[in-house]
Design a protein around this motif. Structure first.
Motif, PDB file in Angstrom:
ATOM      1  N   HIS A  22       0.844  -1.186   0.000  1.00 42.46           N
ATOM      2  CA  HIS A  22       0.000   0.000   0.000  1.00 42.46           C
ATOM      3  C   HIS A  22       0.885   1.243   0.000  1.00 42.46           C
ATOM      4  O   HIS A  22       0.637   2.197  -0.700  1.00 42.46           O
ATOM      5  CB  HIS A  22      -0.914  -0.021   1.236  1.00 42.46           C
ATOM      6  N   ASP A  24       1.334   3.467   2.345  1.00 41.15           N
ATOM      7  CA  ASP A  24       0.920   4.468   3.332  1.00 41.15           C
ATOM      8  C   ASP A  24      -0.111   3.799   4.239  1.00 41.15           C
ATOM      9  O   ASP A  24      -1.233   4.251   4.387  1.00 41.15           O
ATOM     10  CB  ASP A  24       0.310   5.671   2.609  1.00 41.15           C
ATOM     11  N   PHE A  25       0.310   2.706   4.831  1.00 43.67           N
ATOM     12  CA  PHE A  25      -0.580   1.780   5.520  1.00 43.67           C
ATOM     13  C   PHE A  25      -0.825   2.219   6.960  1.00 43.67           C
ATOM     14  O   PHE A  25       0.019   2.044   7.818  1.00 43.67           O
ATOM     15  CB  PHE A  25       0.065   0.392   5.470  1.00 43.67           C
ATOM     16  N   HIS A  26      -1.994   2.828   7.214  1.00 46.76           N
ATOM     17  CA  HIS A  26      -2.369   3.199   8.576  1.00 46.76           C
ATOM     18  C   HIS A  26      -3.886   3.251   8.684  1.00 46.76           C
ATOM     19  O   HIS A  26      -4.607   3.122   7.691  1.00 46.76           O
ATOM     20  CB  HIS A  26      -1.714   4.512   9.017  1.00 46.76           C
ATOM     21  N   LYS A  28      -6.109   5.502   9.042  1.00 49.60           N
ATOM     22  CA  LYS A  28      -6.880   6.508   8.313  1.00 49.60           C
ATOM     23  C   LYS A  28      -7.062   6.143   6.842  1.00 49.60           C
ATOM     24  O   LYS A  28      -7.804   6.812   6.134  1.00 49.60           O
ATOM     25  CB  LYS A  28      -6.218   7.878   8.444  1.00 49.60           C
ATOM     26  N   ASN A  29      -6.375   5.111   6.361  1.00 44.20           N
ATOM     27  CA  ASN A  29      -6.524   4.656   4.983  1.00 44.20           C
ATOM     28  C   ASN A  29      -7.280   3.332   4.907  1.00 44.20           C
ATOM     29  O   ASN A  29      -7.090   2.557   3.976  1.00 44.20           O
ATOM     30  CB  ASN A  29      -5.159   4.533   4.302  1.00 44.20           C
ATOM     31  N   PHE A  45      -9.054  -1.187   2.052  1.00 45.78           N
ATOM     32  CA  PHE A  45      -7.979  -0.202   2.041  1.00 45.78           C
ATOM     33  C   PHE A  45      -8.230   0.766   0.889  1.00 45.78           C
ATOM     34  O   PHE A  45      -8.749   0.371  -0.155  1.00 45.78           O
ATOM     35  CB  PHE A  45      -6.616  -0.874   1.831  1.00 45.78           C
ATOM     36  N   PHE A  46      -7.860   2.006   1.070  1.00 40.69           N
ATOM     37  CA  PHE A  46      -7.948   2.968  -0.026  1.00 40.69           C
ATOM     38  C   PHE A  46      -6.746   3.890   0.029  1.00 40.69           C
ATOM     39  O   PHE A  46      -5.892   3.755   0.896  1.00 40.69           O
ATOM     40  CB  PHE A  46      -9.283   3.744   0.004  1.00 40.69           C
ATOM     41  N   ASP A  47      -6.663   4.831  -0.897  1.00 46.42           N
ATOM     42  CA  ASP A  47      -5.559   5.779  -1.005  1.00 46.42           C
ATOM     43  C   ASP A  47      -4.269   5.061  -1.389  1.00 46.42           C
ATOM     44  O   ASP A  47      -3.316   4.985  -0.617  1.00 46.42           O
ATOM     45  CB  ASP A  47      -5.377   6.575   0.292  1.00 46.42           C
ATOM     46  N   TYR A  48      -4.248   4.552  -2.601  1.00 47.16           N
ATOM     47  CA  TYR A  48      -3.097   3.816  -3.109  1.00 47.16           C
ATOM     48  C   TYR A  48      -2.143   4.689  -3.914  1.00 47.16           C
ATOM     49  O   TYR A  48      -1.460   4.209  -4.792  1.00 47.16           O
ATOM     50  CB  TYR A  48      -3.570   2.651  -3.985  1.00 47.16           C
ATOM     51  N   GLN A  49      -2.057   5.977  -3.594  1.00 42.49           N
ATOM     52  CA  GLN A  49      -1.242   6.876  -4.405  1.00 42.49           C
ATOM     53  C   GLN A  49       0.254   6.598  -4.318  1.00 42.49           C
ATOM     54  O   GLN A  49       1.010   7.013  -5.189  1.00 42.49           O
ATOM     55  CB  GLN A  49      -1.534   8.331  -4.062  1.00 42.49           C
ATOM     56  N   ASP A  59       5.302  -2.423   3.987  1.00 44.18           N
ATOM     57  CA  ASP A  59       4.025  -2.307   4.691  1.00 44.18           C
ATOM     58  C   ASP A  59       4.051  -2.977   6.055  1.00 44.18           C
ATOM     59  O   ASP A  59       3.398  -2.512   6.989  1.00 44.18           O
ATOM     60  CB  ASP A  59       2.885  -2.913   3.856  1.00 44.18           C
TER      61      ASP A  59
END
Length: 150
Positions: A22, A24-26, A28-29, A45-49, A59
């Protein structure tokens, strides 16, 4: 710098393996579906930028600093890796992966080879987890570093 870049690029070799991270694995995502009893029924999970294909150490290290208490990370690290490995192998089986899955030792070596990821998280991101943002004012943000001097 070279070691850091290496952790965020696909590795090659007979004992290396890569996963889709991911990046940015936390908490809030992650979106949660809560049932009427207040229990988590599902999540995504979302926000895979900043997703990357590289070592699972990226991760996994992120999760160890964002989801796990200091006490558990320090005292139950081996157990946490074992649980991750068991779930990882089970997921590979469900996906129909036909090669031999990485062993727990492979994962432990991967984490050691990429220990710089944990150093990066500990030095750059961990301090933000300790900061009480509820005490931060707009003036603090605009004042810059002088606002934090005692």
């Amino acid at each position: 710098m070279e070691r850091g870049l290496k952790s965020y690029t696909p590795s090659s070799g007979p004992f290396s393996f890569n996963v889709l991270n991911h990046g940015d694995f936390h908490l809030k995502n992650i979106l949660y579906k809560i049932n009427d009893e207040g229990e988590v029924e599902d999540f995504i999970f979302f926000d895979y930028q900043v997703a990357i294909y590289a070592t699972p150490a990226v991760d996994l290290s992120y999760a160890l600093y964002n989801f796990v208490s200091d006490d558990n990370r320090e005292n139950r690290y081996d157990e946490l890796l074992k649980v991750y490995h068991e779930q990882f192998v089970e997921a590979l089986k469900k996906f129909g992966y036909i090669k031999a899955p990485p062993t727990l030792l492979d994962l432990q070596v991967e984490m050691m080879k990429n220990g710089n990821v944990q150093v990066l998280l500990g030095v750059c991101f961990y301090p933000f987890l300790l900061f009480d943002f509820s005490t931060l004012t707009a003036e603090d943000v605009t004042a810059g570093p002088k606002a934090f001097k005692s």
